[in-house]
Design a protein around this motif. Structure first.
Motif, PDB file in Angstrom:
ATOM      1  N   VAL A   1       0.781  -1.227  -0.082  1.00 22.69           N
ATOM      2  CA  VAL A   1      -0.174   0.039  -0.202  1.00 22.69           C
ATOM      3  C   VAL A   1       0.765   1.102  -0.150  1.00 22.69           C
ATOM      4  O   VAL A   1       1.929   1.304   0.815  1.00 22.69           O
ATOM      5  N   GLU A   2       0.432   2.058  -0.913  1.00 19.65           N
ATOM      6  CA  GLU A   2       1.632   3.142  -1.054  1.00 19.65           C
ATOM      7  C   GLU A   2       1.631   4.224  -0.095  1.00 19.65           C
ATOM      8  O   GLU A   2       2.578   4.325   0.482  1.00 19.65           O
ATOM      9  N   HIS A   3       0.660   4.778   0.469  1.00 15.31           N
ATOM     10  CA  HIS A   3       0.615   5.598   1.775  1.00 15.31           C
ATOM     11  C   HIS A   3       0.116   4.745   3.036  1.00 15.31           C
ATOM     12  O   HIS A   3      -0.830   4.169   3.105  1.00 15.31           O
ATOM     13  N   LYS A   4       1.250   4.344   3.705  1.00 20.30           N
ATOM     14  CA  LYS A   4       0.871   3.527   4.799  1.00 20.30           C
ATOM     15  C   LYS A   4      -0.108   4.013   5.863  1.00 20.30           C
ATOM     16  O   LYS A   4      -0.567   3.252   6.609  1.00 20.30           O
ATOM     17  N   TYR A   5      -0.294   5.255   6.182  1.00 21.73           N
ATOM     18  CA  TYR A   5      -1.523   5.769   7.042  1.00 21.73           C
ATOM     19  C   TYR A   5      -2.583   5.311   6.549  1.00 21.73           C
ATOM     20  O   TYR A   5      -3.569   5.294   7.497  1.00 21.73           O
ATOM     21  N   MET A   6      -2.943   5.070   5.297  1.00 17.50           N
ATOM     22  CA  MET A   6      -4.091   4.226   4.786  1.00 17.50           C
ATOM     23  C   MET A   6      -4.392   3.087   5.726  1.00 17.50           C
ATOM     24  O   MET A   6      -5.822   2.751   5.774  1.00 17.50           O
ATOM     25  N   LEU A   7      -3.456   2.472   6.164  1.00 15.33           N
ATOM     26  CA  LEU A   7      -3.697   1.109   7.030  1.00 15.33           C
ATOM     27  C   LEU A   7      -4.311   1.431   8.193  1.00 15.33           C
ATOM     28  O   LEU A   7      -4.551   0.546   8.951  1.00 15.33           O
ATOM     29  N   LEU A   8      -4.439   2.678   8.647  1.00 16.13           N
ATOM     30  CA  LEU A   8      -5.018   2.973   9.924  1.00 16.13           C
ATOM     31  C   LEU A   8      -6.545   3.065   9.987  1.00 16.13           C
ATOM     32  O   LEU A   8      -7.234   3.159  11.018  1.00 16.13           O
ATOM     33  N   SER A   9      -7.204   2.452   8.838  1.00 16.36           N
ATOM     34  CA  SER A   9      -8.637   2.401   8.708  1.00 16.36           C
ATOM     35  C   SER A   9      -9.175   1.587   9.717  1.00 16.36           C
ATOM     36  O   SER A   9     -10.285   1.621   9.965  1.00 16.36           O
TER      37      SER A   9
END
Length: 142
Positions: free
Chosen positions: A63-71
């Protein structure tokens, strides 16, 4: 048309889930209830994954932007805040405020092109629509 029906179903399911979670929380605790919700959601998602696509779980590392994994973390806080809102405001008032907050934040995300969403120009009719929604909440409250 399918998108509209799915959105309506999503809203209905969120309201029912919020009521269910609030009632389970009354009989257990906020964190026990929330953990159970997230755990059962995990089981359903894993089952659906096994049946439908089986994409490599390690693809999450790409996943390109790791902060997206905070969903998922956000999802846990959504569960907790919906339970708290429904228990203190009741299902109807809480749902109205939640939906209006979703609408405002979603529009701001579009307006400023945040999180990779395509930037959209300001449309006054949308701002007026949100203002009418807020007025509707005020009227509903009294």
């Amino acid at each position: 048309m399918w998108g509209i029906l799915i959105a309506l179903l999503s809203g209905a399911l969120m309201s029912v889930q919020g009521v269910f979670n609030t009632e389970v929380t009354k009989q257990t605790s906020l964190w026990v209830s929330s953990a159970f919700v997230q755990f059962t959601a995990l089981l359903v998602c894993l089952g659906a994954w096994l049946i439908t696509d089986r994409t490599n779980l390690m693809s999450l590392a790409q996943v390109e932007h790791k902060y997206m994994l905070l969903s998922g973390v956000i999802g846990a806080f959504i569960t907790v805040t919906v339970v708290k809102a429904m228990s203190s405001l009741g299902p109807a008032r809480a749902a109205m405020l939640i939906v209006v907050a979703q609408l405002i934040i979603a529009y701001l995300i579009e307006l400023f092109g945040m999180f990779g969403v395509e930037k959209e120009p300001l449309e006054w009719r949308k701002v007026i629509g949100m203002a009418i929604s807020i007025v509707g909440i005020v009227i509903f409250k009294w």
